[in-house]
Structure formats: structure tokens, C-alpha cells
Design an enzyme around this catalytic site. Structure first.
Site, PDB file in Angstrom:
ATOM      1  N   LYS A  62       0.822  -1.201   0.000  1.00 42.61           N
ATOM      2  CA  LYS A  62       0.000   0.000   0.000  1.00 42.61           C
ATOM      3  C   LYS A  62       0.865   1.264   0.000  1.00 42.61           C
ATOM      4  CE  LYS A  62      -2.306   0.709   3.716  1.00 42.61           C
ATOM      5  NZ  LYS A  62      -3.286   0.620   4.820  1.00 42.61           N
ATOM      6  N   ARG A 139     -11.365   2.085   9.423  1.00 41.98           N
ATOM      7  CA  ARG A 139     -11.085   0.649   9.453  1.00 41.98           C
ATOM      8  C   ARG A 139     -12.349  -0.184   9.650  1.00 41.98           C
ATOM      9  NH1 ARG A 139      -5.645  -0.537   9.961  1.00 41.98           N
ATOM     10  NH2 ARG A 139      -4.275   1.193  10.527  1.00 41.98           N
ATOM     11  N   ARG A 173      11.698 -11.609   3.984  1.00 43.14           N
ATOM     12  CA  ARG A 173      12.331 -10.358   4.422  1.00 43.14           C
ATOM     13  C   ARG A 173      13.225 -10.603   5.634  1.00 43.14           C
ATOM     14  NH1 ARG A 173       8.089  -5.726   5.401  1.00 43.14           N
ATOM     15  NH2 ARG A 173       7.518  -7.056   7.177  1.00 43.14           N
ATOM     16  N   ARG A 206      12.387 -10.954  11.771  1.00 41.29           N
ATOM     17  CA  ARG A 206      11.537 -10.544  12.875  1.00 41.29           C
ATOM     18  C   ARG A 206      10.513 -11.638  13.174  1.00 41.29           C
ATOM     19  NH1 ARG A 206      10.176  -4.305  11.176  1.00 41.29           N
ATOM     20  NH2 ARG A 206      10.973  -4.863   9.139  1.00 41.29           N
ATOM     21  N   ARG A 217      -2.310 -12.291  11.035  1.00 40.93           N
ATOM     22  CA  ARG A 217      -2.589 -10.852  10.893  1.00 40.93           C
ATOM     23  C   ARG A 217      -3.487 -10.598   9.704  1.00 40.93           C
ATOM     24  NH1 ARG A 217       2.909 -10.021  11.647  1.00 40.93           N
ATOM     25  NH2 ARG A 217       3.190  -9.248   9.514  1.00 40.93           N
TER      26      ARG A 217
END
Length: 241
Positions: A62, A139, A173, A206, A217
Site C-alpha cells: 500500500k 477501518r 524479508r 523478525r 494478521r
């Protein structure tokens, strides 16, 4: 064009993003009378400002797409509600101090306060004929209806990126903790596997970037946002990409 999409999505999706540009051009050239904050109005004219939202899953590109929109359409002013809230808290403005009180108590910042933050930032830009690209709010449907009482939303851009595409990208990542440098083995790999380019120190992943946590999520996002997407679709302002 749209580098993230070209690396993580199909050519079909990249083509649909070209359509997004067409829609934004059409929006920018349209004329409509707008009312906001009850006592303010922006007269309709050729360069009238418009209000657009961008929705998308966490890690779905985004921010990258927003940056591309702002580059291609400089008449748009980007408002990230998260950044805006942090700025007001940091600068200890009246709204920021009020928001901080809720945050310190572990409570969500009320909708009317968030809308106040947005409109304080939006009003001068709309008066100048600029268009707004809002990111991070609303949201929920309740928030969307509250926002609509203050300002009409002309266009909602929903980045419908497949969940597994995002999982693969984020799980790929790795970071250098001390500097925050981010690497991806699919499109920005380190020169030496597992090591930071500048220091040679080990890279880490992470915990939140692990696939199972990313999926959790994204599932939560879908559950919360699906009604919001339907709401804007029913209002005839939603465009899926």
C-alpha cells in the site's frame, strides 16, 4: 511501473493498476460540489479537490502504491492517519494531548477525535483545490459512516493482493537490527547470504515476519475489513485492484 506489483503480483494485476491511473485521472477532472465540517465548502470547479481512500492488507504494498500515485498525481496530498496521530502526540497539540490520554490508558482513540485530526489536515488542502488520499482510516463501517457525515468519499482503492503472495514476500524479508536495513532474497538480496552488506553482521528475521504470524494478521484484517469493503462497494465508490 509499480515495481512492487511487477515483482510480487501477476501481469494481470499490473495491468489493473494501469486502470487505477485512468480512474484517478477521471476523478481529478470531474466536478462536484462538496461540503465538509458543516460550515466549510469548496466550490465546484475544474481543479476541485476530491477525497480518496486506499485500503490494503498489511505488507500488501500500500505504501509503495501510494507513493506512485502521489508521483503520478501531484494534486493529491497523502494523509497517513498513523503518521498524523504520532505527529500530533509528538508536538503536543491540543488534539495530540487528548489522543495521548486515551493511548496512555490503553484505549482506542475515539472516532470523532480521529476524524478531527484528519479534517484539520484536510481542510486547507481541499480549500486550495487539492485532492486527498487517506490511508489508515476508516477501518470499520461505523468509522466509515462517521467520516461520511463529515466529508464525502469519492473513490476507494482496494488493493486485493492474494494472502499467500504477501506471506511469501514478508517471510522472505530479513533485517539488520542495528541499522534497520531490509533485505529480500527475491528482489533485494544481500551480497553475502545472511550478512549485512555494510557491516557483515548477521541478518535476522523478525518474529512477526514468520509465515504463521503473517497469516494470522491477514486473517484478522480480512475479518475486520470485509464489511468495510462491502459498504463502499454498495455505495458505488469501490475499485478493486
Amino acid at each position: 511501473m509499480y515495481a512492487f506489483v511487477s515483482k510480487t503480483c501477476s501481469s494481470e494485476m499490473a495491468g489493473r493498476l494501469v486502470v487505477m491511473r485512468t480512474g484517478l485521472r477521471r476523478l481529478s477532472s470531474s466536478t462536484k460540489q462538496r461540503q465538509f465540517m458543516s460550515s466549510m465548502s469548496v466550490a465546484a470547479h475544474e481543479e476541485e479537490g476530491h477525497f480518496a481512500l486506499i485500503l490494503g492488507k498489511p505488507g500488501g504494498g500500500k505504501g509503495t502504491i501510494s507513493g506512485k500515485i502521489l508521483k503520478d498525481f501531484p494534486q493529491f496530498h497523502h494523509i497517513s492517519t498513523g503518521d498524523l496521530l504520532r505527529k500530533h502526540v509528538r508536538e503536543e497539540t491540543k488534539l495530540g494531548l487528548e489522543a495521548k490520554g486515551y493511548m496512555n490508558e490503553g484505549k482506542l482513540v475515539p472516532d470523532d477525535l480521529m476524524i478531527g485530526l484528519v479534517m484539520e489536515e484536510a481542510a486547507p488542502n481541499l480549500e486550495e483545490g487539492k485532492s486527498l488520499l487517506l490511508d489508515g482510516f476508516p477501518r470499520t463501517v461505523v468509522q466509515a459512516k462517521s467520516l461520511e457525515e463529515t466529508v464525502h468519499v469519492d473513490l476507494v482503492i482496494n488493493l486485493d493482493i492474494p494472502t499467500e503472495t504477501i506471506v511469501e514476500r514478508i517471510a522472505d524479508r530479513w533485517i539488520h537490527p542495528a541499522s534497520g536495513r531490509i533485505y529480500s532474497y527475491s528482489y533485494k538480496p544481500p551480497k553475502v547470504e545472511g550478512l549485512d552488506d555494510e557491516t557483515g553482521e548477521p541478518l535476522v528475521q523478525r518474529p512477526d515476519d514468520q509465515p504463521e504470524k503473517v497469516r494470522a494478521r491477514l486473517q484478522q484484517y480480512d475479518e475486520v475489513t470485509a464489511p468495510l469493503v462491502n459498504y463502499y462497494a454498495e455505495n458505488g465508490v469501490l475499485e478493486n485492484f
